[in-house]
Design a protein around this motif. Structure first.
Motif, PDB file in Angstrom:
ATOM      1  N   TYR A 149       0.468  -1.109  -0.027  1.00  9.13           N
ATOM      2  CA  TYR A 149       0.093   0.316   0.138  1.00  9.13           C
ATOM      3  C   TYR A 149       0.669   1.402   0.061  1.00  9.13           C
ATOM      4  O   TYR A 149       1.638   1.202   0.597  1.00  9.13           O
ATOM      5  CB  TYR A 149      -0.754  -0.075   1.445  1.00  9.13           C
ATOM      6  CG  TYR A 149      -1.590  -1.341   1.229  1.00  9.13           C
ATOM      7  CD1 TYR A 149      -3.200  -1.105   0.112  1.00  9.13           C
ATOM      8  CD2 TYR A 149      -1.684  -2.463   1.945  1.00  9.13           C
ATOM      9  CE1 TYR A 149      -4.014  -2.575   0.292  1.00  9.13           C
ATOM     10  CE2 TYR A 149      -2.243  -3.866   1.466  1.00  9.13           C
ATOM     11  CZ  TYR A 149      -3.170  -3.672   1.455  1.00  9.13           C
ATOM     12  OH  TYR A 149      -4.475  -5.408   1.019  1.00  9.13           O
ATOM     13  N   LEU A 150       0.631   1.993  -1.134  1.00  8.48           N
ATOM     14  CA  LEU A 150       1.445   3.409  -0.940  1.00  8.48           C
ATOM     15  C   LEU A 150       0.975   4.510  -0.317  1.00  8.48           C
ATOM     16  O   LEU A 150       2.723   4.943   0.759  1.00  8.48           O
ATOM     17  CB  LEU A 150       0.578   3.342  -1.988  1.00  8.48           C
ATOM     18  CG  LEU A 150       1.253   3.877  -3.359  1.00  8.48           C
ATOM     19  CD1 LEU A 150       0.809   1.953  -3.688  1.00  8.48           C
ATOM     20  CD2 LEU A 150       0.606   4.685  -5.259  1.00  8.48           C
ATOM     21  N   GLU A 203       7.391   9.053   3.388  1.00  8.56           N
ATOM     22  CA  GLU A 203       6.064   9.955   3.138  1.00  8.56           C
ATOM     23  C   GLU A 203       4.653   8.714   3.708  1.00  8.56           C
ATOM     24  O   GLU A 203       3.987   9.193   2.703  1.00  8.56           O
ATOM     25  CB  GLU A 203       6.298  10.424   2.191  1.00  8.56           C
ATOM     26  CG  GLU A 203       5.055  12.036   2.134  1.00  8.56           C
ATOM     27  CD  GLU A 203       5.572  12.722   0.538  1.00  8.56           C
ATOM     28  OE1 GLU A 203       5.361  14.105   0.874  1.00  8.56           O
ATOM     29  OE2 GLU A 203       6.068  12.694   0.240  1.00  8.56           O
ATOM     30  N   PRO A 204       4.779   8.580   4.796  1.00  9.22           N
ATOM     31  CA  PRO A 204       3.745   8.249   5.473  1.00  9.22           C
ATOM     32  C   PRO A 204       1.983   8.371   5.515  1.00  9.22           C
ATOM     33  O   PRO A 204       2.329   9.739   5.582  1.00  9.22           O
ATOM     34  CB  PRO A 204       3.829   7.253   6.516  1.00  9.22           C
ATOM     35  CG  PRO A 204       4.610   8.689   7.121  1.00  9.22           C
ATOM     36  CD  PRO A 204       5.816   9.478   5.553  1.00  9.22           C
ATOM     37  N   GLY A 205       1.160   7.466   5.080  1.00 12.03           N
ATOM     38  CA  GLY A 205      -0.490   8.261   4.705  1.00 12.03           C
ATOM     39  C   GLY A 205      -0.759   8.769   3.074  1.00 12.03           C
ATOM     40  O   GLY A 205      -1.729   9.050   3.493  1.00 12.03           O
ATOM     41  N   VAL A 206      -0.220   9.079   2.173  1.00 15.40           N
ATOM     42  CA  VAL A 206      -0.270   9.624   1.446  1.00 15.40           C
ATOM     43  C   VAL A 206       0.338   8.717  -0.035  1.00 15.40           C
ATOM     44  O   VAL A 206       0.507   8.078  -0.403  1.00 15.40           O
ATOM     45  CB  VAL A 206       0.606  11.614   1.189  1.00 15.40           C
ATOM     46  CG1 VAL A 206       0.568  11.604  -0.138  1.00 15.40           C
ATOM     47  CG2 VAL A 206       0.544  11.684   2.209  1.00 15.40           C
ATOM     48  N   TYR A 207      -0.866   9.122  -0.811  1.00 21.47           N
ATOM     49  CA  TYR A 207      -0.749   8.270  -1.858  1.00 21.47           C
ATOM     50  C   TYR A 207      -0.858   8.941  -3.539  1.00 21.47           C
ATOM     51  O   TYR A 207       0.014   8.455  -4.307  1.00 21.47           O
ATOM     52  CB  TYR A 207      -1.923   7.202  -1.976  1.00 21.47           C
ATOM     53  CG  TYR A 207      -3.552   7.932  -2.600  1.00 21.47           C
ATOM     54  CD1 TYR A 207      -3.478   8.425  -4.084  1.00 21.47           C
ATOM     55  CD2 TYR A 207      -4.250   8.133  -1.590  1.00 21.47           C
ATOM     56  CE1 TYR A 207      -4.773   8.986  -3.710  1.00 21.47           C
ATOM     57  CE2 TYR A 207      -5.624   8.724  -1.652  1.00 21.47           C
ATOM     58  CZ  TYR A 207      -5.485   9.141  -3.414  1.00 21.47           C
ATOM     59  OH  TYR A 207      -7.628   9.666  -3.621  1.00 21.47           O
ATOM     60  N   ASP A 208      -0.725   9.495  -3.027  1.00 18.13           N
ATOM     61  CA  ASP A 208      -0.693  11.369  -4.437  1.00 18.13           C
ATOM     62  C   ASP A 208      -0.102  12.650  -3.651  1.00 18.13           C
ATOM     63  O   ASP A 208      -0.466  13.199  -2.334  1.00 18.13           O
ATOM     64  CB  ASP A 208      -2.046  11.881  -5.020  1.00 18.13           C
ATOM     65  CG  ASP A 208      -2.047  10.619  -6.313  1.00 18.13           C
ATOM     66  OD1 ASP A 208      -1.054  10.125  -6.521  1.00 18.13           O
ATOM     67  OD2 ASP A 208      -3.351  10.320  -6.882  1.00 18.13           O
ATOM     68  N   ALA A 255      -4.590   3.662  -1.923  1.00 20.61           N
ATOM     69  CA  ALA A 255      -3.730   3.063  -3.362  1.00 20.61           C
ATOM     70  C   ALA A 255      -3.652   1.321  -3.157  1.00 20.61           C
ATOM     71  O   ALA A 255      -1.699   1.379  -2.379  1.00 20.61           O
ATOM     72  CB  ALA A 255      -3.175   3.721  -4.282  1.00 20.61           C
ATOM     73  N   ALA A 256      -3.006   0.420  -3.829  1.00 26.58           N
ATOM     74  CA  ALA A 256      -2.468  -0.440  -3.902  1.00 26.58           C
ATOM     75  C   ALA A 256      -1.152  -1.162  -4.956  1.00 26.58           C
ATOM     76  O   ALA A 256      -1.162  -0.846  -6.427  1.00 26.58           O
ATOM     77  CB  ALA A 256      -3.002  -1.270  -3.291  1.00 26.58           C
TER      78      ALA A 256
END
Length: 665
Positions: A164-165, A171-176, A325-326
């Motif tokens: 999982y992104l 940069e934890p907790g963020v996918y974009d 997101a994965a």
């Protein structure tokens, strides 16, 4: 079960469900409740028979030798069957998913792929010792317990794990992350008037995973836009509840029943999709930066600007990624490989280097509607494989324009004319960069970076189209697949990869080389390609200066490569433009079986053009395409995919995450 009255499966199921419901609506009371109970019992018996019916006799395929790489089984004359229950053109995610679903019902499915690898957008390749993906940058709704994850586990037999992104140590907790290179005058004025600086990272917007975290971030970034966000939250809920009923409605046969159920199943989603994102967002806010923050996904995930995209897809995309997101362990080709293994265990086959030259049809009598009887292979094979069903995932322009013969399919000119009313999306330039050093030593994040010139997305794209070799790209997406995949370092120690996508590139930029061969397109083409390559490298180094001295390999691709590898016609990465005009076509004629007089019986459409771009839409398009073949009650197979009736009931009763957003704020 209904054969004594010659009633089709769809009509029977509709009668069982619809008639008592109408009676109950018009005349509520104990008699109607009793009738509902009885008819539900009948439906349960029918469903039980449908699920327990042993498969009919099916064709026997020639034995095939064991293959180490199941994605690269080349077509051999000795292994080519003479007939199949169904032939699928294209081994992308929709074609493979459909083959697995049909194989579960006992059908022998033959999947034919023109490229030298199966997988389509799931394809990965190695170059100079580096492994690159080509189209699967991330996917939402793949956390354990989510419906899509259950379906994917079912299709892949539980063989694929996901990372999982948002679980990134950098940069934890963020996918974009969305970066605006320039501040437009409109957004600057709005910021001075009533907006605080956006996010915590300069002129950027962070997109965290989790509905509460994302909603709080939006309220922190845009404190004066509570009313606009409340209106958008309403649209998020509407889209979440309306999306699947709309897909079910689209899979229904054209007729009176479909028109009657339009108001129940389709209208809520259609209402969102007959307007553009610009029209809807303009009605709720004047803040250009907020509109960009809400609609940026339309660029990289659909290849459409807010002025053109159907609005319904905008909240649908946010719903899809709301939990994060994965990315698959081992790369996206692991998903394709797992599905191919399933197909082979079911007795089917997936062949590569097996282009289809023509869909073969016959007439039962003069003046009759053509009937599909199989396909004819191309590239010197010229063999014919017979089948009563053919599913094309190659896109409507290619299918109608190149695979149907106007001599045997009189409706072909009309079908091609209808396809031309739906424009294709533009293409992209792709950049693949091999780096020395692993993700940890290079401090590479898992999340994607979207670089936009400014917050007027349509203006930025128009500027790029006007001067594509000089103006900033309409957008650039930068990702590090090696950082997303926890197993990459084990397979490729001391290496990392970057993948960039820039667009949207008009076909006219590369059209003059359409009929040239790969690696033989001339100096002018190579110079143009090098120009785009250098500009994209400059973007990479600007945002990640630590990789500048670590580059050991660079390669790039253009819309011409999209044509070559994915069988496209104008480099359209994302198929048809997802505009309100496409929604109109879905209401009038575009479906798994188009509502066009003379459309060949036994021909079914699936893939991007049936739905939209992306892995999840590919799976849902396969589910829609299975309905004409298996009957409307094929949707009951979702019960098994989700793990049984208890999981199915839980999915139906669970409110979408967007429902609680206002409370979270």
């Amino acid at each position: 079960f209904f054969s004594p009255v010659k009633m089709s499966e769809t009509t029977a199921a509709a009668a069982v469900l619809t008639v008592p419901a109408l009676i109950y609506f018009l005349w509520p009371g104990p008699p109607a409740i009793l009738l509902l109970s009885l008819t539900n019992a009948v439906l349960a018996v029918y469903m039980l028979l449908w699920r327990r019916t042993p498969p009919p006799p099916y064709p026997t395929f020639p034995p095939a030798k064991p293959q180490a790489n199941v994605l690269a089984r080349g077509l051999k004359d000795s292994e080519l069957p003479k007939e199949a229950d169904c032939i699928v053109i294209g081994a992308g995610p929709s074609g493979l998913a459909l083959a697995v679903m049909l194989g579960r019902r006992g059908k022998r499915v033959l999947v034919l792929e023109q490229h030298n690898r199966a997988g389509g957008g799931l394809h990965t390749f190695e170059e100079k010792g580096f492994e690159f993906d080509t189209g699967f940058h991330y996917c939402g709704e793949l956390r354990p317990g989510k419906e899509l994850r259950a379906i994917v586990d079912n299709l892949c037999d539980g063989e694929v794990e996901f990372a999982y992104l948002e679980e990134c140590p950098v940069e934890p907790g963020v996918y974009d992350k969305v970066v605006f290179s320039q501040a437009s005058s409109e957004s600057a004025a709005a910021s001075d008037a009533d907006c605080s600086p956006v996010s915590t990272s300069g002129d950027a917007v962070l997109v965290p995973a989790g509905p509460e975290q994302w909603w709080k971030q939006l309220h922190a970034d845009f404190p004066g836009e509570q009313a606009a966000l409340a209106a958008y939250q309403h649209d998020l809920v509407t889209a979440a509840k309306a999306f699947m009923p709309y897909l079910i409605w689209r899979s229904m046969p054209w007729g009176v029943l479909k028109r009657l159920l339009y108001y129940i199943l389709a209208k809520p989603m259609v209402k969102l999709s007959l307007v553009t994102a610009t029209e809807r967002l303009k009605s709720i806010t004047d803040n250009h930066r907020l509109k960009a923050a809400l609609s940026y996904l339309s660029l990289g995930c659909a290849g459409m600007t807010p002025d053109n995209i159907q609005y319904g897809l905008v909240p649908a995309l946010h719903n899809h990624f709301m939990q994060g997101a994965a990315y698959p362990h081992g790369g996206p080709s692991q998903i394709a490989a797992a599905m191919v293994r399933q197909i082979e265990r079911q007795g089917g086959r997936v062949f590569v280097r097996a282009p289809v030259a023509r869909i073969v049809t016959e007439l039962d009598h003069p003046g009759a509607t053509p009937r599909v009887v199989g396909v004819q292979l191309g590239r010197g094979k010229e063999a014919t494989v017979r089948a009563p069903w053919v599913v094309s995932t190659a896109g409507i322009h290619h299918t109608f324009g190149k695979l149907l013969d106007p001599v045997t399919v009189p409706a072909q000119p009309r079908l091609q004319a209808l396809a031309e009313t739906l424009p294709r999306t533009h293409g992209h330039v792709f950049l693949f960069v091999g780096l020395e050093g692993d993700a940890k030593s290079l401090d590479l994040p898992r999340r994607n970076l979207w670089v936009l010139p400014h917050d007027d997305l349509d203006k930025a794209m128009a500027e790029f189209h006007k001067a594509p070799t000089e103006a900033p790209f309409g957008y650039v997406g930068i990702a590090f697949p090696s950082a997303k995949d926890p197993t990459f370092a084990e397979r490729h120690p001391g290496k990392s990869t970057a993948a960039l996508i820039a667009g949207d590139v008009p076909w006219s930029v590369f059209a003059e080389w359409e009929h040239t061969k790969v690696h033989h397109r001339g100096t002018e083409y190579e110079d143009l390609k090098a120009l785009f390559q250098e500009r994209m490298l400059a973007e990479l180094f600007r945002h990640y200066p630590q990789v500048k001295d670590k580059v050991v390999h660079v390669s790039s691709g253009t819309p011409l490569d999209t044509n070559f590898y994915l069988g496209k016609t104008q480099g359209e990465s994302y198929g048809l433009q997802l505009s309100p005009a496409k929604t109109q076509a879905e209401l009038q004629w575009l479906g798994p079986v188009p509502n066009v007089e003379g459309f060949p019986k036994g021909l079914v459409l699936a893939g991007q053009d049936l739905g939209s771009d992306g892995f999840a839409p590919a799976v849902t398009s396969a589910m829609m395409a299975a309905v004409p073949i298996e009957g409307f009650l094929h949707w009951l197979s979702v019960v098994d995919m989700l793990g049984g009736w208890r999981s199915f009931a839980k999915a139906l009763c669970t409110e979408p995450p967007a429902v609680g957003l206002q409370t979270a704020a």
